[in-house]
Scaffold this motif. Structure first.
Motif, mmCIF file in Angstrom:
data_model
loop_
_atom_site.group_PDB
_atom_site.id
_atom_site.type_symbol
_atom_site.label_atom_id
_atom_site.label_comp_id
_atom_site.label_asym_id
_atom_site.label_seq_id
_atom_site.Cartn_x
_atom_site.Cartn_y
_atom_site.Cartn_z
ATOM 1 N N ASP A 163 -1.921 18.332 32.213
ATOM 2 C CA ASP A 163 -2.165 17.099 31.478
ATOM 3 C C ASP A 163 -2.407 15.925 32.417
ATOM 4 O O ASP A 163 -3.236 15.075 32.151
ATOM 5 N N SER A 164 -1.697 15.876 33.525
ATOM 6 C CA SER A 164 -1.906 14.775 34.456
ATOM 7 C C SER A 164 -3.231 14.913 35.184
ATOM 8 O O SER A 164 -3.803 13.936 35.618
ATOM 9 N N ALA A 165 -3.744 16.125 35.320
ATOM 10 C CA ALA A 165 -5.042 16.319 35.973
ATOM 11 C C ALA A 165 -6.181 15.808 35.101
ATOM 12 O O ALA A 165 -7.273 15.579 35.582
ATOM 13 N N ALA A 166 -5.927 15.632 33.805
ATOM 14 C CA ALA A 166 -6.968 15.188 32.894
ATOM 15 C C ALA A 166 -7.039 13.666 32.786
ATOM 16 O O ALA A 166 -7.748 13.152 31.958
ATOM 17 N N TYR A 167 -6.292 12.949 33.584
ATOM 18 C CA TYR A 167 -6.313 11.487 33.525
ATOM 19 C C TYR A 167 -7.677 10.985 33.987
ATOM 20 O O TYR A 167 -8.151 11.345 35.066
ATOM 21 N N PRO A 168 -8.348 10.151 33.200
ATOM 22 C CA PRO A 168 -9.683 9.681 33.593
ATOM 23 C C PRO A 168 -9.624 8.727 34.785
ATOM 24 O O PRO A 168 -8.779 7.835 34.844
ATOM 25 N N LEU A 169 -10.524 8.935 35.716
ATOM 26 C CA LEU A 169 -10.586 8.103 36.916
ATOM 27 C C LEU A 169 -10.945 6.660 36.593
ATOM 28 O O LEU A 169 -10.497 5.735 37.255
ATOM 29 N N GLN A 170 -11.777 6.474 35.590
ATOM 30 C CA GLN A 170 -12.232 5.119 35.258
ATOM 31 C C GLN A 170 -11.085 4.226 34.841
ATOM 32 O O GLN A 170 -11.141 3.012 35.003
ATOM 33 N N SER A 171 -10.015 4.797 34.314
ATOM 34 C CA SER A 171 -8.873 3.996 33.874
ATOM 35 C C SER A 171 -8.164 3.308 35.034
ATOM 36 O O SER A 171 -7.418 2.362 34.827
ATOM 37 N N LEU A 172 -8.406 3.787 36.239
ATOM 38 C CA LEU A 172 -7.817 3.148 37.416
ATOM 39 C C LEU A 172 -8.559 1.876 37.802
ATOM 40 O O LEU A 172 -7.969 0.954 38.347
ATOM 41 N N PHE A 173 -9.858 1.823 37.535
ATOM 42 C CA PHE A 173 -10.690 0.731 38.043
ATOM 43 C C PHE A 173 -11.148 -0.257 36.980
ATOM 44 O O PHE A 173 -11.485 -1.392 37.308
ATOM 45 N N VAL A 174 -11.181 0.125 35.738
ATOM 46 C CA VAL A 174 -11.702 -0.744 34.682
ATOM 47 C C VAL A 174 -10.865 -2.005 34.463
ATOM 48 O O VAL A 174 -11.430 -3.067 34.214
ATOM 49 N N PRO A 175 -9.537 -1.981 34.594
ATOM 50 C CA PRO A 175 -8.786 -3.228 34.366
ATOM 51 C C PRO A 175 -9.056 -4.328 35.395
ATOM 52 O O PRO A 175 -8.944 -5.508 35.073
ATOM 53 N N PHE A 176 -9.423 -3.983 36.606
ATOM 54 C CA PHE A 176 -9.644 -4.992 37.640
ATOM 55 C C PHE A 176 -10.739 -5.997 37.284
ATOM 56 O O PHE A 176 -10.529 -7.206 37.445
ATOM 57 N N PRO A 177 -11.920 -5.563 36.814
ATOM 58 C CA PRO A 177 -12.927 -6.568 36.451
ATOM 59 C C PRO A 177 -12.470 -7.493 35.329
ATOM 60 O O PRO A 177 -12.757 -8.689 35.366
ATOM 61 N N PHE A 178 -11.741 -6.958 34.355
ATOM 62 C CA PHE A 178 -11.280 -7.811 33.260
ATOM 63 C C PHE A 178 -10.335 -8.893 33.769
ATOM 64 O O PHE A 178 -10.416 -10.048 33.359
ATOM 65 N N VAL A 179 -9.451 -8.531 34.680
ATOM 66 C CA VAL A 179 -8.530 -9.515 35.253
ATOM 67 C C VAL A 179 -9.296 -10.530 36.097
ATOM 68 O O VAL A 179 -9.069 -11.743 35.998
#
Length: 146
Positions: free
Chosen positions: A10-26
């Motif tokens: 289940d942890s291997a299925a974590y999407p990579l984009q979720s790591l980087f998408v919050p930075f532009p919003f902030v």
């Protein structure tokens, strides 16, 4: 030989984009704040520089988020957590408006921020907020489906 438990899979299925998408919003939200500070301080150049750097950082992390999103499209394990078409479209529109905003902020002085830069920062913020709401609705539906 390693044996993977269900928790590891289940942890291997974590999407990579979720790591980087919050930075532009902030970064884009803070750019709106520094634009307002520039406007209220009647032209303190420090706030314009902060806005320019925040826009640049948001665009860099946004590009990394797009690349990570493309990698997530290839991975089969992230299929349930992929964002919908509307979320992807809004995210690209947010980055396009932020790029235009960055070009506006590249000017010098008061006119680089106050008439159009402040407006574009507000539009970027509202679009980012709308994209976050649209994306969160899908994840909320997935949580209730489990």
């Amino acid at each position: 030989m390693a044996v993977l438990s269900s928790r590891d899979r289940d942890s291997a299925a974590y999407p990579l984009q979720s790591l980087f998408v919050p930075f532009p919003f902030v970064c884009f939200t803070l750019a709106l704040g520094t634009d307002i500070a520039f406007w209220q301080s009647e032209g303190n150049i420090m706030w314009q520089n902060f806005s320019s750097w925040l826009l640049f950082a948001g665009l860099v992390f946004g590009a990394i988020g797009l690349i990570a999103g493309l990698l997530d499209l290839i991975r089969r394990r992230t299929r349930p957590l992929r964002p919908g078409f509307l979320s992807i479209f809004l995210y690209i529109v947010v980055l396009a408006v932020a790029l235009l905003n960055s070009f506006v902020h590249a000017g010098d002085g008061w006119t680089a921020v106050v008439p159009y830069g402040l407006f574009l920062s507000a539009v970027t913020f509202v679009l980012a907020l709308f994209a976050a709401v649209v994306s969160a609705r899908k994840y909320a539906r997935l949580a209730w489906r489990v």
